[in-house]
Design a protein around this motif. Structure first.
Motif, short mmCIF file in Angstrom:
data_model
loop_
_atom_site.label_atom_id
_atom_site.label_comp_id
_atom_site.label_asym_id
_atom_site.label_seq_id
_atom_site.Cartn_x
_atom_site.Cartn_y
_atom_site.Cartn_z
N LEU A 1 7.53 2.58 9.68
CA LEU A 1 6.05 3.79 10.46
C LEU A 1 6.37 5.01 10.49
O LEU A 1 5.59 5.89 10.11
CB LEU A 1 5.84 2.81 11.54
CG LEU A 1 4.89 1.62 11.38
CD1 LEU A 1 4.88 0.89 12.76
CD2 LEU A 1 3.77 1.88 10.82
N GLY A 2 7.63 5.07 10.80
CA GLY A 2 7.93 6.77 10.87
C GLY A 2 8.05 7.25 9.72
O GLY A 2 7.30 8.51 9.32
N HIS B 1 0.94 -1.40 0.01
CA HIS B 1 0.02 0.06 0.00
C HIS B 1 0.83 1.51 0.17
O HIS B 1 0.42 2.41 -0.44
CB HIS B 1 -0.87 0.17 1.15
CG HIS B 1 -2.24 -0.73 0.94
ND1 HIS B 1 -2.96 -0.57 0.11
CD2 HIS B 1 -2.62 -1.96 1.43
CE1 HIS B 1 -4.14 -1.51 -0.08
NE2 HIS B 1 -3.77 -2.37 0.82
N TYR B 2 2.00 1.13 0.44
CA TYR B 2 3.07 2.50 0.37
C TYR B 2 3.46 2.68 -0.98
O TYR B 2 3.51 3.78 -1.26
CB TYR B 2 4.21 2.03 1.30
CG TYR B 2 5.26 2.80 1.17
CD1 TYR B 2 5.40 4.10 1.19
CD2 TYR B 2 6.49 2.08 1.13
CE1 TYR B 2 6.56 4.81 0.76
CE2 TYR B 2 7.79 2.95 0.68
CZ TYR B 2 7.75 4.17 0.67
OH TYR B 2 8.86 4.86 0.40
N ASN C 1 14.76 15.97 9.51
CA ASN C 1 13.83 16.50 8.26
C ASN C 1 12.38 16.55 9.03
O ASN C 1 11.89 17.88 8.64
CB ASN C 1 13.55 15.35 7.50
CG ASN C 1 12.58 15.63 6.36
OD1 ASN C 1 12.59 16.70 5.80
ND2 ASN C 1 12.22 14.53 5.60
N CYS C 2 11.85 15.97 10.00
CA CYS C 2 10.36 16.33 10.64
C CYS C 2 10.79 17.77 11.35
O CYS C 2 9.83 18.61 11.27
CB CYS C 2 10.11 15.26 11.64
SG CYS C 2 9.63 13.64 10.83
N LEU C 3 11.81 17.94 12.17
CA LEU C 3 12.17 18.97 12.86
C LEU C 3 12.03 20.28 11.93
O LEU C 3 11.65 21.19 12.19
CB LEU C 3 13.08 18.90 14.03
CG LEU C 3 12.87 17.76 14.99
CD1 LEU C 3 14.45 17.31 15.62
CD2 LEU C 3 12.17 18.37 15.83
N TYR C 4 12.75 20.07 10.94
CA TYR C 4 13.01 20.98 9.85
C TYR C 4 11.41 21.56 9.30
O TYR C 4 11.18 22.60 9.33
CB TYR C 4 13.81 20.61 8.72
CG TYR C 4 13.70 21.50 7.47
CD1 TYR C 4 14.18 22.76 7.57
CD2 TYR C 4 12.89 20.90 6.40
CE1 TYR C 4 14.12 23.30 6.29
CE2 TYR C 4 12.97 21.84 5.24
CZ TYR C 4 13.48 22.97 5.12
OH TYR C 4 13.59 23.52 3.92
N LYS C 5 10.60 20.71 9.12
CA LYS C 5 9.18 20.98 8.48
C LYS C 5 8.49 21.52 9.90
O LYS C 5 7.58 22.18 9.43
CB LYS C 5 8.47 19.69 7.89
CG LYS C 5 9.22 19.05 6.76
CD LYS C 5 8.66 17.91 6.28
CE LYS C 5 9.34 17.22 5.14
NZ LYS C 5 9.38 18.30 4.02
N LEU D 1 5.57 10.29 8.05
CA LEU D 1 6.15 11.70 7.55
C LEU D 1 5.47 12.04 6.38
O LEU D 1 5.12 13.14 6.16
CB LEU D 1 7.58 11.46 7.28
CG LEU D 1 8.40 12.54 6.57
CD1 LEU D 1 8.39 13.75 7.39
CD2 LEU D 1 10.06 11.91 6.54
N PHE D 2 4.96 11.09 5.56
CA PHE D 2 4.36 11.30 4.21
C PHE D 2 2.93 11.81 4.55
O PHE D 2 2.50 12.63 3.69
CB PHE D 2 4.18 9.90 3.45
CG PHE D 2 5.46 9.53 2.74
CD1 PHE D 2 6.32 10.48 2.18
CD2 PHE D 2 6.16 8.20 3.02
CE1 PHE D 2 7.48 9.90 1.52
CE2 PHE D 2 7.22 7.87 2.11
CZ PHE D 2 7.99 8.79 1.67
#
Length: 903
Positions: free
Chosen positions: A107-108, A69-70, A146-150, A112-113
């Motif tokens: 999963l992370g 599914h990904y 990347n998450c913290l950047y966003k 994120l997506f």
């Protein structure tokens, strides 16, 4: 018939006959098979439920469907559902292996997506803790970055990249290493500081070397284009300004992406080239922006920045209607909402998950500028109200970002961003002739983070003692490592600091769950109202605000505004010839920081200081109003460390402003109100520290301070620590309950300010974990009010450090002081305090006494004007009227009894 076809037919038959057999096939084969069979959620659940034994093979089935599914359907919800099943089975089987780490990482990535950044971080952290697949561990650190950047937490993002990249260099592919070099550079670009620019270029140069030295490196076009974009971005930023190199890279990207027909990269390239030309004030920029819009029609990934740049173009060309239209589009694309959507009602989650936070704040600031310029050109007041609404929206967004940021430097970054917008709002309020609104925005622009930090300290004291102690140990260790570690240079200490911060955050998260009152700090910081301030002022009290606006919203590039508040009136004013004033301030600082010995220097000082007096108190009404008054000055950073006391008020002679009024300084009225209401309990009047001589033989002896300490101790009483007793350890342990703390010693105003004791020094960061209850701290040392400037917050100096640790007021110095004159002023100051004068009266009277008893060059401001009072001005010692009232009442009682008996 090929083997592949035979296998596919067999698979079809097996699935129809026995769903359990699907476990032996990979997700790629499931993808191939999906064209024949619809693997809906219901179908997959049926297959999984038919498998009786929930073992590693079952986990593999879940994994295959998760990835199906990904990869195939892009249904991340189902990818997450089956990924969680995989992880649950592996957890139940206690299989902490490579597959376990990989499953957590996946999963992370799926979260994120979905732009569920906090949830993604949780699974990446679990992958790191699983620690059975070094490559995935390295990638998890980078993906958290990347998450913290966003999320807009740029400093913390960089820390995670710097943790992950060295691991990736050991365990990852060269392509993955290059991708993370690029991602790190994007974060550095958004942070937009000199240090971050150097860091970004450092890693991009490593990437360039990687590309050039690896002939078989199969990077893919997207990775190469992203890498070159990172280089071009940093070359074009304000700290490098190598537009020629940036232009070469941008056009190279454009040329190749046009060949490859990658519309997304083409759109980005056109937008970047347009922005480069816009910086160069080249009208060709519009051609490139329009091209970018044409190619960005599908993904709409860059329309926010493209329309913001177009708005800037039209603003620069005085076409404000078009500029407003495009900036509205930019903001709509930032938030991915329709133009008529009320952005003020956006949820916290929507704001936190919005891409590119800094672009949003820049767009909102640009909109405020455009609205102001529309007012200037049309005189229609509706534009002013819209500008204020926009400032309030920006403030709401930044407060959310600050509240959800965990790194102090990121919070300071957002305060800097909002500071420029607040200044625009203050200018707008001035145009609206609204003193109340001017005051509110001036207050918002001051010392907010200081109040937050103090509030956190107060809350900690209400938690169980063991929690407070553990929290303090964490903070001490973190501050210590930070002081010893280069911000961006890799080292063992850097790794230790990173791990310590992760542990501390986990600790804070845990105590917030157990003690919810510890969270939501922002909600507890109340801003004092305009009416409260006026009603709190006595008839002889005045508050005087100044703010500098550097945005070009009228005919000048810069403007300075002032607001005077008395209990019965308020005056708004604009300071003219601001460029001349700023030059005068620079010269004034030089003139007062040394003795004036020559007639020529004295004449120049009279002229410069008189000019500043006239500019900063621009009307006769203001000049008359401040005479014989107590003035509290809340200044802009441009006026930081400018002692108003030494302004010359006479056109023909030399008369200092200190002779006409009592002057003190404060960070903000709200901070002062918040700070003075803290509960302070003391059991000694004063603790005096004067090392006199120092073990560090490079430091000169301060012979006068021994007498200074003796005089003060005799006047006030309390504890005195001199010579070898004036140690850092005694200071930490003996001052927590002193009403006054006096330090007569050396101080250092370097990047990490410090104050010297007999054996060693105490750094600014150590004050953040030290506690005192002092009504007054006196720093009789050099440059204790000097430090790193943080726009929107103030200066990080020793004075601020003592406020952080509990002080109600601080006397500090703005330049290198003279030992003899300082001791003289201190003696007079404490005599005045003993006589129950207010802190402000006591210090200003001490300066007047010094001037009265000295002449010629010894009257130079260098000798007497360096010490300034910040914070609460009320008396330290007050008359206890109960001592007088009780005997009178007792006497009346006896008198009453006597006459009653007699009667």
């Amino acid at each position: 018939m090929t083997y592949k076809h035979l296998r596919l037919i067999t698979l079809i038959l097996i699935v129809f006959c026995n769903q359990k057999a699907i476990s032996q096939y990979s997700y790629k084969e499931i993808v191939a098979f999906s064209s024949k069979i619809d693997f809906s959620e219901k179908k997959i659940d049926s297959i999984l439920s038919s498998v009786k034994i929930k073992d590693a093979k079952y986990a593999q089935i879940a994994h295959n469907f998760s990835f199906f599914h990904y990869k195939k359907t892009k249904n991340y919800d189902l990818a997450i559902k089956y990924g969680k099943i995989e992880v649950t089975i592996l957890d139940n089987l206690n299989l902490v292996n490579k597959k376990h780490t990989n499953a957590l990482y996946n999963l992370g990535k799926f979260y994120l997506f979905k732009k569920k950044y906090q949830k993604a971080i949780q699974f990446f952290e679990k992958a790191i803790n699983s620690n059975a697949y070094p490559k995935r561990v390295a990638q998890s650190y980078c993906q958290i970055g990347n998450c913290l950047y966003k999320k807009g937490d740029y400093y913390k993002s960089i820390n995670h990249y710097l943790k992950g990249i060295p691991l990736l260099e050991k365990h990852g592919t060269k392509r993955s290493i290059l991708v993370q070099y690029t991602q790190l550079s994007y974060c550095c670009y958004k942070m937009n500081t000199q240090e971050s620019t150097k860091l970004g270029l450092h890693y991009l140069k490593k990437g360039d070397s990687l590309i050039n030295n690896t002939s078989s490196l199969n990077l893919g076009n997207v990775a190469i284009h992203s890498f070159h974009t990172g280089i071009a971005n940093l070359y074009s930023n304000p700290y490098v300004k190598d537009y020629k190199k940036a232009k070469v890279y941008y056009f190279k990207i454009l040329k190749n992406s046009l060949k490859e027909k990658d519309s997304n990269i083409v759109a980005n390239a056109y937008m970047n080239i347009g922005e480069l030309y816009l910086d160069l004030k080249n009208d060709s920029s519009m051609y490139f922006f329009n091209k970018s819009i044409k190619y960005d029609i599908m993904e709409k990934a860059y329309l926010n920045e493209t329309h913001r740049n177009i708005a800037t173009y039209f603003k620069r060309n005085n076409n404000y209607i078009k500029a407003l239209s495009h900036i509205k589009k930019a903001i709509s694309y930032c938030f991915k909402v329709k133009k008529n959507k009320n952005i003020n009602s956006l949820s916290v989650e929507k704001i936190l998950n919005t891409r590119d936070k800094r672009s949003i704040i820049v767009s909102l600031k640009t909109k405020t500028e455009i609205l102001l310029q529309l007012y200037n050109s049309t005189q229609e007041k509706e534009y002013l109200q819209k500008a204020i609404d926009n400032v309030n929206l920006t403030n709401r967004i930044v407060n959310i970002l600050i509240n959800y940021s965990t790194e102090a430097n990121t919070k300071y970054l957002w305060r800097k961003e909002i500071s420029e917008t607040f200044n625009l709002g203050i200018y707008t309020a001035y145009l609206l002739n609204d003193s109340k609104l001017m005051f509110e925005l001036m207050e918002k622009n001051k010392a907010f983070l200081l109040a937050l930090n103090i509030n956190e300290n107060i809350k900690l004291t209400n938690l169980p003692n063991e929690v407070s102690i553990k929290n303090n140990v964490f903070k001490k260790d973190i501050f210590q490592l930070e002081s010893e570690t280069n911000t961006y240079k890799a080292s063992k200490k850097k790794d230790s600091l990173f791990d310590l911060k992760v542990s501390y955050q986990n600790f804070k998260d845990s105590i917030q769950k157990i003690y919810p009152q510890f969270s939501n700090q922002n909600n507890d910081i109340q801003q004092i109202s305009f009416n409260q301030v006026k009603s709190n002022l006595n008839k002889n009290d005045i508050k005087l605000y100044y703010t500098l606006n550097t945005s070009n919203v009228d005919s000048n590039k810069q403007s300075m505004l002032g607001l005077l508040i008395a209990n019965n009136k308020d005056i708004r004013f604009k300071i003219k010839n601001i460029d001349s004033v700023l030059l005068g301030i620079t010269e004034y600082k030089k003139l007062i920081s040394k003795p004036i010995n020559q007639k020529q220097e004295l004449a120049r000082f009279k002229k410069v200081s008189y000019s500043l007096y006239n500019h900063l108190f621009p009307t006769k009404e203001i000049k008359d109003l401040i005479k014989n008054k107590n003035i509290s000055i809340i200044s802009d950073v441009s006026l930081e460390n400018i002692p108003f006391e030494a302004f010359n008020t006479s056109a023909t002679d030399l008369r200092y402003l200190v002779n006409d009024c009592n002057i003190s300084y404060t960070y903000s009225s709200s901070f002062s109100e918040f700070n003075k209401n803290r509960d302070r309990k003391t059991n000694t009047d004063i603790a005096v520290f004067a090392p006199v001589n120092f073990k560090n033989t490079e430091l000169s002896s301060l012979e006068k301070t021994e007498k200074e300490a003796a005089v003060i101790s005799n006047l006030i009483g309390g504890d005195s620590f001199t010579n070898s007793n004036a140690t850092k350890e005694n200071f930490v342990h003996k001052t927590s309950n002193a009403k006054i703390i006096h330090l007569a010693t050396h101080a250092n105003a370097s990047n990490n300010p410090s104050i010297q004791f007999f054996t060693n020094d105490l750094k600014l960061h150590e004050l953040y974990t030290y506690k005192n209850n002092a009504d007054l701290v006196v720093l009789s040392a050099c440059e204790t009010n000097i430090g790193e400037l943080k726009q929107g917050e103030g200066v990080l100096n020793l004075a601020r450090g003592f406020f952080h640790s509990g002080a109600n007021a601080v006397v500090s110095s703005t330049w290198k002081i003279n030992d003899a004159s300082s001791s003289y002023i201190m003696k007079e100051f404490y005599s005045n305090l003993k006589n129950k004068e207010s802190k402000s009266e006591a210090l200003n009277n001490a300066k007047r006494t010094y001037l009265k008893n000295h002449s010629l060059s010894e009257q130079s401001p260098y000798y007497w004007a360096s010490f300034i009072l910040i914070g609460d001005t009320s008396p330290v010692f007050t008359t206890n009227y109960l001592l007088y009232i009780l005997p009178i009442l007792l006497g009346l009682f006896i008198f009453f009894i006597f006459f009653k008996k007699k009667g």
